[in-house]
Design a protein around this motif. Structure first.
Motif, PDB file in Angstrom:
ATOM      1  N   THR A  91     -18.518  34.075 -23.962  1.00 32.33           N
ATOM      2  CA  THR A  91     -18.342  32.795 -24.793  1.00 32.33           C
ATOM      3  C   THR A  91     -17.466  31.592 -23.865  1.00 32.33           C
ATOM      4  OG1 THR A  91     -16.026  33.928 -23.970  1.00 32.33           O
ATOM      5  CG2 THR A  91     -16.892  34.408 -26.078  1.00 32.33           C
ATOM      6  N   PRO A 150     -17.881  36.180 -34.761  1.00 32.32           N
ATOM      7  CA  PRO A 150     -18.066  34.719 -33.368  1.00 32.32           C
ATOM      8  C   PRO A 150     -16.850  34.682 -32.679  1.00 32.32           C
ATOM      9  CG  PRO A 150     -18.346  33.627 -35.550  1.00 32.32           C
ATOM     10  CD  PRO A 150     -18.742  35.443 -35.807  1.00 32.32           C
ATOM     11  N   PRO A 151     -16.689  34.287 -31.619  1.00 33.65           N
ATOM     12  CA  PRO A 151     -17.546  34.140 -30.709  1.00 33.65           C
ATOM     13  C   PRO A 151     -18.058  35.739 -29.983  1.00 33.65           C
ATOM     14  CG  PRO A 151     -15.208  34.073 -29.292  1.00 33.65           C
ATOM     15  CD  PRO A 151     -15.084  34.206 -31.141  1.00 33.65           C
ATOM     16  N   SER A 185     -20.247  38.523 -28.522  1.00 32.57           N
ATOM     17  CA  SER A 185     -21.231  38.348 -28.500  1.00 32.57           C
ATOM     18  C   SER A 185     -22.252  39.299 -29.324  1.00 32.57           C
ATOM     19  CB  SER A 185     -21.795  38.348 -26.866  1.00 32.57           C
ATOM     20  OG  SER A 185     -21.449  39.377 -26.624  1.00 32.57           O
ATOM     21  N   GLU A 197     -26.974  32.756 -34.855  1.00 30.20           N
ATOM     22  CA  GLU A 197     -26.585  31.283 -34.520  1.00 30.20           C
ATOM     23  C   GLU A 197     -27.673  30.268 -34.058  1.00 30.20           C
ATOM     24  OE1 GLU A 197     -22.120  33.177 -32.730  1.00 30.20           O
ATOM     25  OE2 GLU A 197     -23.424  33.354 -31.640  1.00 30.20           O
TER      26      GLU A 197
END
Length: 291
Positions: free
Chosen positions: A54, A235-236, A238, A246
């Motif tokens: 992040t 998000p954030p 993964s 994204e």
């Protein structure tokens, strides 16, 4: 007097022998290796990520360099770190959804075939109603009302897998109910649970093995699709499906941010498909030689 279970000429091959044939076939072995590699990659990846997935480390869509092996994504985060960290959630969620869906579907299918009559009719009509609601659309509607949650995602995908699994297992179990060993078990008054678990379930391991591979593949695709649409992992965090969503607008600038996570999902699903298709072929040849 000791009561012995009657043997039938058409009984299925011993599960261990069938399992050995399935696991040693070239196609199923390739599919299993692909799945195991992706599972290890997904679960161990976060421990090898060079940066926080992040953390913003560079300008958006930066080229590889300055410690970023694959470059940066749309927000300047390390692509490699996000890829290494992006498969863990998808893996455990897919396996959990598959386990729940397969368990529920198998239970409904076996009970419907065993009970017959009005119980079978009611269960199958319930399954038909569930089949009328596409999994993705149902999940989107539900998540829109209650908000995204990983547990809810697992439950929704599992519910989507249940009706198809129930129909397959009911169809596989119905001929088994007419076999001599099952009729013998019912005649001497064995419990329904004992008959289903000890007499019926071992006789439907062939379609069950195939369906597990297929349902796992569909779980991976469904969860990745929901993340891509914005209704899965948020998000954030993964996630491979989320990464494709994204970074799709910057595909021409930084294609690695889209291509690599898409390839990871593809390898996972291809492995499951190879395993399921290979298992079906081995089982089909085994049943053909017995007949």
């Amino acid at each position: 007097m000791i009561r012995t279970r009657p043997k039938e000429q058409g009984d299925q091959a011993p599960p261990r022998t069938l399992t050995h044939r399935v696991l040693t076939a070239r196609q199923t072995r390739l599919g299993l290796i692909m799945m195991l590699v992706m599972i290890v990659f997904a679960l161990a990846g976060p421990f090898f990520a060079p940066h926080s997935p992040t953390a913003v480390l560079a300008k958006p869509y930066a080229d590889p360099g300055d410690g970023l092996v694959l470059g940066a994504d749309s927000l300047g985060r390390d692509i490699l770190s996000r890829i290494l960290s992006g498969g863990a959630n998808l893996t455990w969620m897919a396996f959990a959804a598959t386990f729940i869906g397969v368990t529920l579907g198998t239970t409904i299918g076996l009970v419907a075939a065993f009970k017959g009559g009005i119980v079978e009719a009611l269960l199958m009509r319930l399954v038909d109603i569930m089949l009328t609601f596409p999994t993705i659309i149902m999940a989107i509607l539900f998540i829109s009302m209650v908000g995204p949650s990983r547990v809810i995602l697992v439950v929704l995908v599992a519910i989507g897998l249940t009706p198809g699994m129930a129909r397959v297992m009911r169809g596989a179990a119905r001929p088994v109910m007419r076999r001599e060993h099952v009729m013998w078990a019912r005649t001497i008054g064995l419990s329904s649970r004992h008959i289903l678990m000890r007499e019926v379930l071992p006789s439907v391991t062939s379609p069950l093995m195939v369906e597990i591979g297929l349902r796992l593949m569909w779980s991976v695709v469904g969860l990745a699709s929901l993340s891509f649409l914005g209704f899965g992992v948020q998000p954030p965090a993964s996630d491979w499906g989320l990464m494709v969503s994204e970074n799709k607008d910057g595909l021409a600038i930084q294609p690695l941010a889209v291509i690599i996570p898409a390839v990871c999902v593809a390898l996972f699903t291809i492995g499951g498909n190879l395993f399921a298709e290979g298992a079906a072929r081995v089982i089909g040849r085994t049943e053909g030689t017995r007949s």
